[in-house]
Design a protein around this motif. Structure first.
Motif, PDB file in Angstrom:
ATOM      1  N   ALA A  84      17.858   6.796 -11.092  1.00 24.70           N
ATOM      2  CA  ALA A  84      17.506   7.030  -9.691  1.00 24.70           C
ATOM      3  C   ALA A  84      16.015   7.338  -9.548  1.00 24.70           C
ATOM      4  CB  ALA A  84      18.337   8.184  -9.136  1.00 24.70           C
ATOM      5  N   ARG A  85      15.488   8.147 -10.453  1.00 25.88           N
ATOM      6  CA  ARG A  85      14.067   8.485 -10.383  1.00 25.88           C
ATOM      7  C   ARG A  85      13.195   7.268 -10.694  1.00 25.88           C
ATOM      8  NH1 ARG A  85      13.367  12.920  -7.305  1.00 25.88           N
ATOM      9  NH2 ARG A  85      14.466  14.749  -8.126  1.00 25.88           N
ATOM     10  N   ARG A  86      13.650   6.403 -11.578  1.00 27.04           N
ATOM     11  CA  ARG A  86      12.882   5.189 -11.865  1.00 27.04           C
ATOM     12  C   ARG A  86      12.844   4.281 -10.638  1.00 27.04           C
ATOM     13  NH1 ARG A  86      15.195   3.888 -16.495  1.00 27.04           N
ATOM     14  NH2 ARG A  86      13.610   4.933 -17.759  1.00 27.04           N
ATOM     15  N   ALA A  87      13.962   4.178  -9.947  1.00 21.31           N
ATOM     16  CA  ALA A  87      13.984   3.388  -8.716  1.00 21.31           C
ATOM     17  C   ALA A  87      13.073   4.014  -7.666  1.00 21.31           C
ATOM     18  CB  ALA A  87      15.414   3.288  -8.191  1.00 21.31           C
ATOM     19  N   GLN A  88      13.029   5.339  -7.641  1.00 22.73           N
ATOM     20  CA  GLN A  88      12.156   6.034  -6.695  1.00 22.73           C
ATOM     21  C   GLN A  88      10.688   5.737  -6.985  1.00 22.73           C
ATOM     22  OE1 GLN A  88      12.104  10.442  -6.829  1.00 22.73           O
ATOM     23  NE2 GLN A  88      12.659  10.373  -4.671  1.00 22.73           N
ATOM     24  N   VAL A  89      10.332   5.656  -8.271  1.00 19.33           N
ATOM     25  CA  VAL A  89       8.958   5.312  -8.636  1.00 19.33           C
ATOM     26  C   VAL A  89       8.613   3.907  -8.157  1.00 19.33           C
ATOM     27  CG1 VAL A  89       7.430   4.803 -10.590  1.00 19.33           C
ATOM     28  CG2 VAL A  89       8.808   6.886 -10.604  1.00 19.33           C
ATOM     29  N   GLU A  90       9.539   2.971  -8.355  1.00 13.81           N
ATOM     30  CA  GLU A  90       9.279   1.601  -7.926  1.00 13.81           C
ATOM     31  C   GLU A  90       9.134   1.521  -6.407  1.00 13.81           C
ATOM     32  OE1 GLU A  90       8.575  -0.866  -9.909  1.00 13.81           O
ATOM     33  OE2 GLU A  90       8.795   0.560 -11.558  1.00 13.81           O
ATOM     34  N   ALA A  91       9.970   2.282  -5.692  1.00 11.58           N
ATOM     35  CA  ALA A  91       9.863   2.288  -4.231  1.00 11.58           C
ATOM     36  C   ALA A  91       8.541   2.896  -3.785  1.00 11.58           C
ATOM     37  CB  ALA A  91      11.028   3.064  -3.630  1.00 11.58           C
ATOM     38  N   ALA A  92       8.115   3.955  -4.463  1.00 10.02           N
ATOM     39  CA  ALA A  92       6.849   4.595  -4.108  1.00 10.02           C
ATOM     40  C   ALA A  92       5.671   3.674  -4.415  1.00 10.02           C
ATOM     41  CB  ALA A  92       6.705   5.914  -4.869  1.00 10.02           C
ATOM     42  N   ARG A  93       5.774   2.915  -5.508  1.00 10.78           N
ATOM     43  CA  ARG A  93       4.699   1.964  -5.836  1.00 10.78           C
ATOM     44  C   ARG A  93       4.595   0.891  -4.758  1.00 10.78           C
ATOM     45  NH1 ARG A  93       6.298   0.479 -10.577  1.00 10.78           N
ATOM     46  NH2 ARG A  93       4.873   1.716 -11.847  1.00 10.78           N
ATOM     47  N   ALA A  94       5.744   0.374  -4.330  1.00 13.43           N
ATOM     48  CA  ALA A  94       5.734  -0.638  -3.276  1.00 13.43           C
ATOM     49  C   ALA A  94       5.234  -0.060  -1.955  1.00 13.43           C
ATOM     50  CB  ALA A  94       7.142  -1.217  -3.095  1.00 13.43           C
ATOM     51  N   ASP A  95       5.485   1.217  -1.758  1.00 18.27           N
ATOM     52  CA  ASP A  95       5.107   1.863  -0.505  1.00 18.27           C
ATOM     53  C   ASP A  95       3.599   2.096  -0.407  1.00 18.27           C
ATOM     54  OD1 ASP A  95       6.105   2.942   1.959  1.00 18.27           O
ATOM     55  OD2 ASP A  95       5.533   4.919   1.224  1.00 18.27           O
ATOM     56  N   LEU A  96       2.901   2.037  -1.528  1.00 15.30           N
ATOM     57  CA  LEU A  96       1.454   2.265  -1.503  1.00 15.30           C
ATOM     58  C   LEU A  96       0.752   1.287  -0.561  1.00 15.30           C
ATOM     59  CD1 LEU A  96       0.583   2.984  -5.248  1.00 15.30           C
ATOM     60  CD2 LEU A  96       0.324   4.546  -3.322  1.00 15.30           C
ATOM     61  N   ALA A  97       1.286   0.085  -0.450  1.00 16.29           N
ATOM     62  CA  ALA A  97       0.656  -0.916   0.405  1.00 16.29           C
ATOM     63  C   ALA A  97       0.743  -0.549   1.883  1.00 16.29           C
ATOM     64  CB  ALA A  97       1.317  -2.272   0.186  1.00 16.29           C
ATOM     65  N   LEU A  98       1.679   0.321   2.241  1.00 11.49           N
ATOM     66  CA  LEU A  98       1.858   0.687   3.641  1.00 11.49           C
ATOM     67  C   LEU A  98       1.106   1.951   4.015  1.00 11.49           C
ATOM     68  CD1 LEU A  98       5.719   0.142   3.844  1.00 11.49           C
ATOM     69  CD2 LEU A  98       3.914  -1.481   4.481  1.00 11.49           C
ATOM     70  N   ASN A  99       0.460   2.595   3.030  1.00 16.55           N
ATOM     71  CA  ASN A  99      -0.111   3.910   3.263  1.00 16.55           C
ATOM     72  C   ASN A  99      -1.523   3.895   3.809  1.00 16.55           C
ATOM     73  OD1 ASN A  99       2.239   5.063   2.429  1.00 16.55           O
ATOM     74  ND2 ASN A  99       1.536   5.526   0.358  1.00 16.55           N
ATOM     75  N   ALA A 100      -2.028   2.737   4.201  1.00 13.80           N
ATOM     76  CA  ALA A 100      -3.359   2.708   4.794  1.00 13.80           C
ATOM     77  C   ALA A 100      -3.366   3.460   6.126  1.00 13.80           C
ATOM     78  CB  ALA A 100      -3.812   1.262   4.995  1.00 13.80           C
ATOM     79  N   ASP A 101      -2.279   3.365   6.865  1.00 13.50           N
ATOM     80  CA  ASP A 101      -2.128   4.110   8.103  1.00 13.50           C
ATOM     81  C   ASP A 101      -1.781   5.558   7.745  1.00 13.50           C
ATOM     82  OD1 ASP A 101      -1.452   5.254  10.493  1.00 13.50           O
ATOM     83  OD2 ASP A 101      -0.043   3.692  11.095  1.00 13.50           O
ATOM     84  N   PRO A 102      -2.605   6.544   8.159  1.00 11.09           N
ATOM     85  CA  PRO A 102      -2.332   7.944   7.799  1.00 11.09           C
ATOM     86  C   PRO A 102      -0.938   8.415   8.192  1.00 11.09           C
ATOM     87  CG  PRO A 102      -4.520   7.747   8.732  1.00 11.09           C
ATOM     88  CD  PRO A 102      -3.864   6.410   8.913  1.00 11.09           C
ATOM     89  N   ARG A 103      -0.394   7.848   9.273  1.00 10.30           N
ATOM     90  CA  ARG A 103       0.945   8.262   9.701  1.00 10.30           C
ATOM     91  C   ARG A 103       2.025   7.767   8.765  1.00 10.30           C
ATOM     92  NH1 ARG A 103       0.378   5.856  15.610  1.00 10.30           N
ATOM     93  NH2 ARG A 103      -0.489   4.237  14.261  1.00 10.30           N
ATOM     94  N   ARG A 104       1.702   6.773   7.949  1.00  9.37           N
ATOM     95  CA  ARG A 104       2.678   6.225   7.012  1.00  9.37           C
ATOM     96  C   ARG A 104       2.580   6.864   5.636  1.00  9.37           C
ATOM     97  NH1 ARG A 104       7.071   3.951   7.526  1.00  9.37           N
ATOM     98  NH2 ARG A 104       6.736   2.760   5.636  1.00  9.37           N
ATOM     99  N   ARG A 105       1.667   7.797   5.460  1.00 12.47           N
ATOM    100  CA  ARG A 105       1.504   8.418   4.152  1.00 12.47           C
ATOM    101  C   ARG A 105       2.646   9.395   3.884  1.00 12.47           C
ATOM    102  NH1 ARG A 105      -5.136   9.091   3.783  1.00 12.47           N
ATOM    103  NH2 ARG A 105      -5.535   6.836   3.931  1.00 12.47           N
ATOM    104  N   PRO A 106       2.869   9.696   2.615  1.00  9.30           N
ATOM    105  CA  PRO A 106       4.082  10.452   2.253  1.00  9.30           C
ATOM    106  C   PRO A 106       4.229  11.802   2.945  1.00  9.30           C
ATOM    107  CG  PRO A 106       3.107   9.453   0.306  1.00  9.30           C
ATOM    108  CD  PRO A 106       2.136   9.227   1.423  1.00  9.30           C
TER     109      PRO A 106
END
Length: 280
Positions: free
Chosen positions: A109-131
């Motif tokens: 589960a944690r490995r899948a979470q890492v992969e999801a977080a890596r993919a999510d990096l592309a969406l984090n340019a917008d400050p509202r989309r940051r973690p």
């Protein structure tokens, strides 16, 4: 300091709920750490490393338990070990194997979470989309959903257990809400990945706990028994564990205190300080 202002300062985090959509959280996060884009990814990597360590220790316990069982079985055959000792060793091995399987599942589960977080990096340019802003917005949304019941007499009459800390699922939710409040970081300062990871997980538990409390409240209002329904569906052990924890007197007191504090903070929002004059 005046007691009211001390109380308001402690519960500053409810302001984003009133402002809507976590606007204060977003503004605070913009002033926060420059590394906010990677916060979720770095926290997920730390969680994976911790899960891997736990899995390694769990596998080691399985090996030790197997060795102890083998020794006792051999001793039993030689007449130097008792049947009760062998039975206890078998039970210990089963428990160790169960723990190892759970630890392995956690790693996946944690490995899948890492992969999801890596993919999510592309969406984090917008400050509202940051973690951090997203976690805070999710936190605020749960509080707003709960306060919709607490501030609406008609809803509270229709679903009374949603506001009753003696109800097991509501008590578990209130405890989760208090945990999330304590874990919530100050968005105006640099937040470490480990701190964010703890807060993110607390918010996730809060969301699950409220969903359960809300379902139970609606089920009871319709004359259904939620515990019996969960048992018939074979619902996961997490819900049962929450209920067992919530049944203690100390936990009920904490849940009631958390509810009273949250309601008081919500009610105090309209009596807060007037906005300062921009010329001050």
């Amino acid at each position: 300091m005046d007691p009211f202002w001390a109380f308001a300062a402690e519960f500053w985090w409810t302001a984003p709920v009133v402002a809507g959509a976590g606007a204060v959280s977003v503004l605070g996060a913009r002033r926060g750490a420059a590394g906010g884009r990677r916060l979720g990814y770095d926290a997920s990597r730390l969680d994976l490393q911790a899960a891997q360590r736990i899995a390694t220790e769990a596998r080691l316990r399985v090996r030790v338990a197997r060795a102890e069982l083998a020794g006792l079985v051999a001793g039993r055959a030689a007449g130097s070990a008792h049947a009760a000792e062998v039975a206890d060793a078998r039970r210990a091995l089963r428990e160790a194997e169960t723990g190892a399987r759970a630890a392995a599942a956690s790693v996946r589960a944690r490995r899948a979470q890492v992969e999801a977080a890596r993919a999510d990096l592309a969406l984090n340019a917008d400050p509202r989309r940051r973690p951090l802003p997203r976690a805070m917005a999710a936190h605020d949304a749960v509080v707003a959903r709960w306060m919709a019941y607490e501030t609406d007499p008609a809803k509270l009459i229709a679903y009374p257990t949603i506001g009753d800390a003696r109800d097991p699922s509501t008590a578990a939710f209130l405890l989760a809400m208090d945990e999330a409040r304590q874990a919530r970081p100050d968005p105006a300062r640099r937040v470490a990945p480990a701190e964010f990871g703890a807060y993110r997980d607390a918010v996730a538990r809060l969301e699950r706990a409220f969903d359960l409390a809300e379902r139970d409240a609606h089920a009871r209002a319709e004359g259904r028994d939620p515990e019996r329904e969960r048992a018939s569906r074979g619902t996961g052990w997490q819900d049962t564990a929450q209920h067992v924890i919530a049944l203690s007197a100390e936990a009920l007191d904490r849940a009631a205190d958390a509810a009273a504090s949250a309601i008081a903070a919500w009610n105090a929002r309209e009596r807060g300080p007037k906005p300062r004059n921009q010329n001050d």
